[in-house]
Design a protein around this motif. Sequence first.
Motif, PDB file in Angstrom:
ATOM      1  N   PHE A  29      72.129   1.957   2.650  1.00 13.91           N
ATOM      2  CA  PHE A  29      70.895   1.876   3.438  1.00 13.91           C
ATOM      3  C   PHE A  29      70.041   3.101   3.127  1.00 13.91           C
ATOM      4  CE2 PHE A  29      74.062  -0.516   5.737  1.00 13.91           C
ATOM      5  CZ  PHE A  29      73.381  -1.674   6.078  1.00 13.91           C
ATOM      6  N   GLU A  30      68.790   2.877   2.815  1.00 13.77           N
ATOM      7  CA  GLU A  30      67.901   4.004   2.485  1.00 13.77           C
ATOM      8  C   GLU A  30      66.550   3.771   3.149  1.00 13.77           C
ATOM      9  OE1 GLU A  30      67.686   7.127   0.927  1.00 13.77           O
ATOM     10  OE2 GLU A  30      65.633   6.857   1.618  1.00 13.77           O
ATOM     11  N   LYS A  31      66.081   4.790   3.879  1.00  5.68           N
ATOM     12  CA  LYS A  31      64.849   4.601   4.650  1.00  5.68           C
ATOM     13  C   LYS A  31      63.578   4.631   3.792  1.00  5.68           C
ATOM     14  CE  LYS A  31      64.582   9.440   6.347  1.00  5.68           C
ATOM     15  NZ  LYS A  31      63.415   9.987   5.700  1.00  5.68           N
ATOM     16  N   ASP A  32      63.589   5.396   2.678  1.00  7.08           N
ATOM     17  CA  ASP A  32      62.329   5.595   1.945  1.00  7.08           C
ATOM     18  C   ASP A  32      62.349   5.183   0.476  1.00  7.08           C
ATOM     19  OD1 ASP A  32      61.081   6.712   4.197  1.00  7.08           O
ATOM     20  OD2 ASP A  32      61.993   8.658   3.779  1.00  7.08           O
ATOM     21  N   GLY A  33      63.477   4.838  -0.063  1.00  6.23           N
ATOM     22  CA  GLY A  33      63.566   4.514  -1.492  1.00  6.23           C
ATOM     23  C   GLY A  33      64.554   5.456  -2.164  1.00  6.23           C
ATOM     24  N   VAL A  34      65.124   5.005  -3.276  1.00  3.22           N
ATOM     25  CA  VAL A  34      66.158   5.800  -3.962  1.00  3.22           C
ATOM     26  C   VAL A  34      65.594   7.166  -4.377  1.00  3.22           C
ATOM     27  CG1 VAL A  34      67.688   5.902  -5.975  1.00  3.22           C
ATOM     28  CG2 VAL A  34      67.265   3.707  -4.828  1.00  3.22           C
ATOM     29  N   ALA A  35      66.287   8.216  -3.996  1.00  2.00           N
ATOM     30  CA  ALA A  35      65.937   9.596  -4.384  1.00  2.00           C
ATOM     31  C   ALA A  35      64.465   9.922  -4.135  1.00  2.00           C
ATOM     32  CB  ALA A  35      66.316   9.842  -5.837  1.00  2.00           C
ATOM     33  N   THR A  36      63.981   9.562  -2.990  1.00  2.00           N
ATOM     34  CA  THR A  36      62.576   9.862  -2.673  1.00  2.00           C
ATOM     35  C   THR A  36      62.432  11.234  -2.011  1.00  2.00           C
ATOM     36  OG1 THR A  36      62.983   8.379  -0.821  1.00  2.00           O
ATOM     37  CG2 THR A  36      61.477   7.604  -2.515  1.00  2.00           C
ATOM     38  N   HIS A  37      63.564  11.916  -1.822  1.00  2.00           N
ATOM     39  CA  HIS A  37      63.491  13.266  -1.239  1.00  2.00           C
ATOM     40  C   HIS A  37      64.073  14.269  -2.241  1.00  2.00           C
ATOM     41  CE1 HIS A  37      61.743  11.911   2.489  1.00  2.00           C
ATOM     42  NE2 HIS A  37      62.492  10.831   2.352  1.00  2.00           N
ATOM     43  N   ALA A  38      64.870  15.232  -1.780  1.00  4.04           N
ATOM     44  CA  ALA A  38      65.302  16.319  -2.680  1.00  4.04           C
ATOM     45  C   ALA A  38      65.919  15.803  -3.980  1.00  4.04           C
ATOM     46  CB  ALA A  38      66.295  17.216  -1.953  1.00  4.04           C
ATOM     47  N   SER A  39      66.694  14.733  -3.879  1.00  5.71           N
ATOM     48  CA  SER A  39      67.405  14.258  -5.076  1.00  5.71           C
ATOM     49  C   SER A  39      66.460  13.748  -6.159  1.00  5.71           C
ATOM     50  CB  SER A  39      68.403  13.160  -4.694  1.00  5.71           C
ATOM     51  OG  SER A  39      69.341  13.675  -3.789  1.00  5.71           O
ATOM     52  N   LEU A 169      66.625  -1.493   1.972  1.00  2.00           N
ATOM     53  CA  LEU A 169      65.596  -0.527   2.343  1.00  2.00           C
ATOM     54  C   LEU A 169      65.395  -0.606   3.854  1.00  2.00           C
ATOM     55  CD1 LEU A 169      63.593   1.534   1.185  1.00  2.00           C
ATOM     56  CD2 LEU A 169      61.913  -0.304   1.039  1.00  2.00           C
ATOM     57  N   GLY A 170      65.767   0.440   4.545  1.00  2.00           N
ATOM     58  CA  GLY A 170      65.627   0.426   6.002  1.00  2.00           C
ATOM     59  C   GLY A 170      66.216   1.687   6.597  1.00  2.00           C
ATOM     60  N   GLU A 171      65.668   2.083   7.740  1.00  2.00           N
ATOM     61  CA  GLU A 171      66.147   3.303   8.390  1.00  2.00           C
ATOM     62  C   GLU A 171      67.245   2.959   9.392  1.00  2.00           C
ATOM     63  OE1 GLU A 171      63.143   5.897   9.774  1.00  2.00           O
ATOM     64  OE2 GLU A 171      64.587   7.241  10.751  1.00  2.00           O
ATOM     65  N   VAL A 172      68.388   3.569   9.226  1.00  2.00           N
ATOM     66  CA  VAL A 172      69.473   3.357  10.187  1.00  2.00           C
ATOM     67  C   VAL A 172      69.123   4.136  11.455  1.00  2.00           C
ATOM     68  CG1 VAL A 172      71.920   3.750  10.661  1.00  2.00           C
ATOM     69  CG2 VAL A 172      71.196   2.977   8.392  1.00  2.00           C
ATOM     70  N   ASP A 173      69.042   3.416  12.570  1.00  2.00           N
ATOM     71  CA  ASP A 173      68.664   4.068  13.829  1.00  2.00           C
ATOM     72  C   ASP A 173      69.872   4.590  14.581  1.00  2.00           C
ATOM     73  OD1 ASP A 173      65.909   3.609  13.618  1.00  2.00           O
ATOM     74  OD2 ASP A 173      66.231   1.501  14.121  1.00  2.00           O
TER      75      ASP A 173
END
Length: 362
Positions: A29-39, A169-173
């Motif tokens: 589960f990924e809220k914003d897309g693969v490696a959209t942050h530090a990675s 694609l979705g944010e785990v709440d």
Amino acid sequence: MKIGIIGAGIVGSSAAYYLSKFGYKPVIFEKDGVATHASGFAQGGLNPNVNPFSIDFKLHKLAFKLHEEIKSDSYLKNLLNPEYVKKSIILLATNRKEQLSFKPLLKIFKNTSSSIKWLNPNEIQDIDPRVSNEILGGVYCEDYMEVNALKLSELFVKASREMGAEYVLGEVDNILVKNGSVVGLEVNGYKENFDVILICSGPWSTLLLEKNHINIPLFPLKGQILRLKNTGLDFKVAFSWGKDYLTQKEDGFLWVGTTEEKVGFDHEITSKAKELILNNVEKFFPEIKSLKIIKQTACLRPVTPDNLPIIGKTNISGLYIGTGAGRKGIKLGPAIGNLASKMILNKDLGLDISHFSINRFL
Ligand SMILES: Cc1cc2nc3c(=O)[nH]c(=O)nc-3n(C[C@H](O)[C@H](O)[C@H](O)COP(=O)(O)OP(=O)(O)OC[C@H]3O[C@@H](n4cnc5c(N)ncnc54)[C@H](O)[C@@H]3O)c2cc1C
């Protein structure tokens, strides 16, 4: 066993890869897309030289071994080339204190690595005359590697999906817990059952843990990088000093940075950081002044107070975590993903990871 992974940065994506290789079909589960942050924005420097007396030495060794395996896997390379390159790096001594701090390290590495040596300023300028006269020398290391961090995470997700893993694609709440055990999670407004959940949510891991009354001192540390268009000769060698570096990546741009900003979850780029980075680099590479800035990026490292990662079980049965690799997450990420996967599957880890247990903070 149904396994859910929260976060598709380097740790979550590599965990998905290793779990898939072991024959499982995890759901990522990924809220914003693969490696959209530090990675996806990290420089991707992989320094193999770690003090053999440090607590995390064996973890670094495993990490480097896994990177070598991925690098030489032609199936993976055909799927998506993560652009591993071997090059040398010079750790510049820019003041007397740094120069002195290198001495004991050089002594240690003299016995463990033949590819490390001290260079005086003239020897460094023979390698690259653009280095300023202000430096006092530097440590030359041959076995340094770089990777395209974004492509590496993308590769792990792609390879996992080829083996049957699912990507959502979705944010785990929420992580759903019953009688002290994980039973599932809540994402995009629906609930899904899981036997095991692995939190690989970078600095956001704390937010999910807090909802289950687990409080750990993991925090985001913002880092910014500039990508510059190099109009001169290629930089064949990477340079680092203090917390800064300059390297020419496979995209042809010079990547220079970085900052360490404790500003919560804010990850906007700032002109203050741009000036700071340029000033720090220009001091030792004066020609940089004339180069055009192509891109400025900012992202958040997941950092722990003792600068060691967190890997393994939590006090909720079936809930695991892999995070906290700070400035070394691209290097350590695959090892964290690999170890977390083995732990979930009760496999032999091959090394003692008790130093990385979440219990040290509870
Ligand atoms: C400027 C900079 C330069 C760096 N350079 C290097 C380097 O040269 N070498 C090196 O080894 N390391 C480097 N690092 C460190 C490295 O980038 C990080 O340690 C690493 O990327 C962290 O990976 P991660 O998977 O733990 O976290 P992340 O990459 O942050 O991934 C976590 C993912 O979880 C997702 N997520 C969070 N919460 C949820 C939720 N509730 N539901 C669904 N998804 C969620 C996020 O969207 C994110 O994609 C650098 C870092 C910075 C900032």
